[in-house]
Enzyme design. Structure first.
Site, PDB file in Angstrom:
ATOM      1  N   ASP A  19       0.847  -1.203   0.000  1.00 13.90           N
ATOM      2  CA  ASP A  19       0.000   0.000   0.000  1.00 13.90           C
ATOM      3  C   ASP A  19       0.882   1.251   0.000  1.00 13.90           C
ATOM      4  OD1 ASP A  19      -2.200   1.665   0.144  1.00 13.90           O
ATOM      5  OD2 ASP A  19      -3.103   0.673   1.865  1.00 13.90           O
ATOM      6  N   CYS A 243      -3.852   5.245  -2.243  1.00 12.61           N
ATOM      7  CA  CYS A 243      -4.361   4.388  -3.306  1.00 12.61           C
ATOM      8  C   CYS A 243      -4.460   5.222  -4.572  1.00 12.61           C
ATOM      9  CB  CYS A 243      -5.731   3.836  -2.922  1.00 12.61           C
ATOM     10  SG  CYS A 243      -6.493   2.885  -4.252  1.00 12.61           S
ATOM     11  N   ASN A 252      -1.342   5.019   5.050  1.00 12.90           N
ATOM     12  CA  ASN A 252      -1.893   4.379   6.245  1.00 12.90           C
ATOM     13  C   ASN A 252      -1.273   5.012   7.471  1.00 12.90           C
ATOM     14  OD1 ASN A 252      -1.749   1.990   4.117  1.00 12.90           O
ATOM     15  ND2 ASN A 252      -3.408   1.640   5.547  1.00 12.90           N
TER      16      ASN A 252
HETATM   17  P1  HMG Z   1      -9.564  -5.161 -16.213  1.00 12.95           P
HETATM   18  O1  HMG Z   1      -9.036  -4.213 -17.223  1.00 12.95           O
HETATM   19  O2  HMG Z   1     -10.999  -5.046 -15.840  1.00 12.95           O
HETATM   20  O3  HMG Z   1      -9.262  -6.685 -16.549  1.00 12.95           O
HETATM   21  O4  HMG Z   1      -8.669  -5.017 -14.910  1.00 12.95           O
HETATM   22  P2  HMG Z   1      -9.450  -7.529 -17.830  1.00 12.95           P
HETATM   23  O5  HMG Z   1      -9.665  -8.922 -17.337  1.00 12.95           O
HETATM   24  O6  HMG Z   1     -10.444  -6.909 -18.762  1.00 12.95           O
HETATM   25  O7  HMG Z   1      -7.987  -7.473 -18.522  1.00 12.95           O
HETATM   26  C1  HMG Z   1      -7.494  -6.303 -19.124  1.00 12.95           C
HETATM   27  C2  HMG Z   1      -5.988  -6.418 -19.248  1.00 12.95           C
HETATM   28  O8  HMG Z   1      -5.379  -6.524 -17.940  1.00 12.95           O
HETATM   29  C3  HMG Z   1      -5.515  -7.660 -20.026  1.00 12.95           C
HETATM   30  O9  HMG Z   1      -4.268  -7.324 -20.624  1.00 12.95           O
HETATM   31  C4  HMG Z   1      -5.261  -8.650 -18.917  1.00 12.95           C
HETATM   32  O10 HMG Z   1      -4.357  -9.652 -19.294  1.00 12.95           O
HETATM   33  C5  HMG Z   1      -4.663  -7.757 -17.857  1.00 12.95           C
HETATM   34  P3  HMG Z   1      -4.151  -6.881 -22.154  1.00 12.95           P
HETATM   35  O11 HMG Z   1      -4.731  -8.044 -22.918  1.00 12.95           O
HETATM   36  O12 HMG Z   1      -4.974  -5.631 -22.297  1.00 12.95           O
HETATM   37  O13 HMG Z   1      -2.677  -6.646 -22.346  1.00 12.95           O
HETATM   38  N1  HMG Z   1      -4.840  -8.276 -16.483  1.00 12.95           N
HETATM   39  C6  HMG Z   1      -3.843  -8.452 -15.604  1.00 12.95           C
HETATM   40  N2  HMG Z   1      -2.518  -8.203 -15.684  1.00 12.95           N
HETATM   41  C7  HMG Z   1      -1.774  -8.501 -14.583  1.00 12.95           C
HETATM   42  N3  HMG Z   1      -2.297  -8.996 -13.437  1.00 12.95           N
HETATM   43  C8  HMG Z   1      -3.617  -9.235 -13.337  1.00 12.95           C
HETATM   44  C9  HMG Z   1      -4.442  -8.958 -14.447  1.00 12.95           C
HETATM   45  N4  HMG Z   1      -5.759  -9.085 -14.675  1.00 12.95           N
HETATM   46  C10 HMG Z   1      -5.998  -8.670 -15.913  1.00 12.95           C
HETATM   47  N5  HMG Z   1      -4.099  -9.725 -12.192  1.00 12.95           N
HETATM   48  C11 HMG Z   1      -7.824  -5.467 -12.727  1.00 12.95           C
HETATM   49  C12 HMG Z   1      -8.983  -5.663 -13.697  1.00 12.95           C
HETATM   50  C13 HMG Z   1      -8.302  -5.788 -11.319  1.00 12.95           C
HETATM   51  C14 HMG Z   1      -6.688  -6.373 -13.107  1.00 12.95           C
HETATM   52  C15 HMG Z   1      -7.370  -3.994 -12.818  1.00 12.95           C
HETATM   53  O14 HMG Z   1      -8.485  -3.190 -12.576  1.00 12.95           O
HETATM   54  C16 HMG Z   1      -6.271  -3.657 -11.860  1.00 12.95           C
HETATM   55  O15 HMG Z   1      -5.156  -4.149 -11.939  1.00 12.95           O
HETATM   56  N6  HMG Z   1      -6.556  -2.724 -10.909  1.00 12.95           N
HETATM   57  C17 HMG Z   1      -5.598  -2.289  -9.947  1.00 12.95           C
HETATM   58  C18 HMG Z   1      -6.245  -2.196  -8.639  1.00 12.95           C
HETATM   59  C19 HMG Z   1      -5.220  -1.881  -7.555  1.00 12.95           C
HETATM   60  O16 HMG Z   1      -4.141  -2.450  -7.506  1.00 12.95           O
HETATM   61  N7  HMG Z   1      -5.599  -0.942  -6.643  1.00 12.95           N
HETATM   62  C20 HMG Z   1      -4.806  -0.641  -5.537  1.00 12.95           C
HETATM   63  C21 HMG Z   1      -4.832  -1.733  -4.505  1.00 12.95           C
HETATM   64  S1  HMG Z   1      -6.347  -1.765  -3.568  1.00 12.95           S
HETATM   65  C22 HMG Z   1      -6.053  -0.650  -2.289  1.00 12.95           C
HETATM   66  O17 HMG Z   1      -5.058   0.022  -2.273  1.00 12.95           O
HETATM   67  C23 HMG Z   1      -7.066  -0.592  -1.190  1.00 12.95           C
HETATM   68  C24 HMG Z   1      -6.583  -1.292   0.106  1.00 12.95           C
HETATM   69  O18 HMG Z   1      -5.363  -0.747   0.557  1.00 12.95           O
HETATM   70  C25 HMG Z   1      -7.649  -1.114   1.184  1.00 12.95           C
HETATM   71  C26 HMG Z   1      -8.080   0.358   1.314  1.00 12.95           C
HETATM   72  O19 HMG Z   1      -7.273   1.227   1.697  1.00 12.95           O
HETATM   73  O20 HMG Z   1      -9.236   0.600   0.963  1.00 12.95           O
HETATM   74  C27 HMG Z   1      -6.390  -2.794  -0.122  1.00 12.95           C
HETATM   75 MG    MG Z   2      -5.176   1.040   1.644  1.00 12.10          MG
END
Ligand code: HMG
Ligand code: MG
Length: 305
Positions: A19, A243, A252
């Site tokens: 994070d 984020c 955090n």
């Molecule tokens: P998407 O675009 O909806 O997925 O992303 P898709 O299935 O349509 O795939 C699109 C492209 O992404 C494709 O590649 C897939 O292969 C690739 P392309 O054919 O275009 O080259 N892809 C991936 N690549 C690597 N790893 C994967 C993956 N999945 C699909 N796992 C997805 C959906 C969730 C992957 C995207 O929206 C994403 O990566 N989002 C990032 C979210 C993130 O990391 N946010 C920050 C963390 S959460 C947070 O910080 C909150 C937390 O701290 C708690 C709080 O504070 O609230 C936990």
């Molecule tokens: Mg967080």
């Protein structure tokens, strides 16, 4: 008179490498991230969120996940956790043998769309096979519940939305849920209401707090959660982070500040505060900024005297 009974031990989950660093615009070498994890475990942290198996197009800073996971000299007794939003991410993570995976959903619809590009219901459909596969492989599954008190796009979030998400997570076999204040807008009574909603579906030892500190409320919110008996919290060394999909939200609660609070209350964490401060100083220097931890700044100033 003390009317609350606090836990005697609190389990800390260090989320700085994930994070904390995910929001950094400049790429940070994997070697620095590896060194940070090593220093954190040397300071006594037994649960570290190392990286995310997410799309590098969405979060470029986590693109080196394999290198980081493979570069760490693992210590027995330390739980290495990683984020996996879908099966693609889980399958990629499996090769790096995480001890725990985290699926991350949102109590608010708009944040779910912005963060993981799908609705809350769709996210549960995506998580279900990930949870099943992880549990079949003997990997613990934690669920992060974002925006449990406020959403950057929808404003206030009702406790019922938290309860709904917790029920959905429970239904697919998620073993533990984190109540996250993603924006850092929460205040103690609102945070307690969010926990009470989660506790309709999970036991006390199956919930944890994840408080961003944007409005300076994270320690007060921690105390409010402790008063409910919550004994697991996420924190980020040097207060790193935010984020990418919650612009303006700061990191955090700093792990140093949380450890100082807990030790000051006679609550054990197993963490050596001085070594933790050194780990925070290391990553702050690597990023070229002063620590976001007030405790670290105060104790470093005292050391310099
Ligand atoms: P998407 O675009 O909806 O997925 O992303 P898709 O299935 O349509 O795939 C699109 C492209 O992404 C494709 O590649 C897939 O292969 C690739 P392309 O054919 O275009 O080259 N892809 C991936 N690549 C690597 N790893 C994967 C993956 N999945 C699909 N796992 C997805 C959906 C969730 C992957 C995207 O929206 C994403 O990566 N989002 C990032 C979210 C993130 O990391 N946010 C920050 C963390 S959460 C947070 O910080 C909150 C937390 O701290 C708690 C709080 O504070 O609230 C936990
Ligand atoms: Mg967080």
């Amino acid at each position: 008179m003390n009317t609350h009974s606090y836990p005697s031990h609190v389990h800390l989950v260090e989320v700085g490498p994930r994070d904390g660093l995910q929001n950094e615009a400049q790429p940070l070498p994997a070697a620095v991230k590896i060194e940070l994890v090593q220093r954190l475990q040397a300071a006594g942290l037994r649960h570290i969120e190392v990286t995310s198996y997410v799309s590098p197009k969405w979060v470029p800073q986590m693109a080196d996940k394999h290198e980081v996971m493979r570069g760490i000299q693992r210590q027995p007794g330390v739980c290495y956790a990683v984020l996996t939003p879908n099966l693609k991410g889980f399958e990629a993570a499996l090769a790096d043998r995480p001890d725990e995976i985290v699926v991350f959903g949102s109590a608010s619809e708009a944040f779910s769309q912005k963060n993981i590009n799908c609705s809350v219901a769709e996210s549960i459909e995506r998580f279900a096979p990930v949870v099943a596969a992880a549990r079949a492989a003997g990997i613990f599954v934690r669920g992060a519940m974002s925006c449990t008190v406020g959403c950057p796009y929808e404003g206030e979030v009702a406790a019922q939305q938290v309860g709904r998400l917790a029920a959905l997570m429970k239904g697919i076999g998620v073993q533990h849920v984190g109540v996250a204040d993603t924006l850092g807008v929460g205040t103690p009574l609102k945070v307690q209401r969010a926990f009470e909603a989660a506790l309709q579906h999970y036991e006390l030892h199956q919930v944890s707090g994840h408080f961003h500190d944007t409005y300076g409320q994270a320690l007060a919110n921690t105390l409010a959660a402790l008063q409910l008996g919550v004994a697991q919290f996420d924190a980020s060394v040097a207060g790193l982070g935010g984020c990418p999909y919650a612009r303006g939200a700061s990191g955090n609660v700093a792990t140093e500040d949380l450890v100082y609070l807990l030790h000051g209350m006679g609550i054990d964490t197993g963490v050596d505060l001085e070594a933790l401060i050194d780990a925070g100083a290391y990553i702050s220097a690597a990023l070229g900024r002063t620590s976001g931890s007030r405790v670290a700044r105060a104790l470093l100033a005292r050391r310099a005297q």
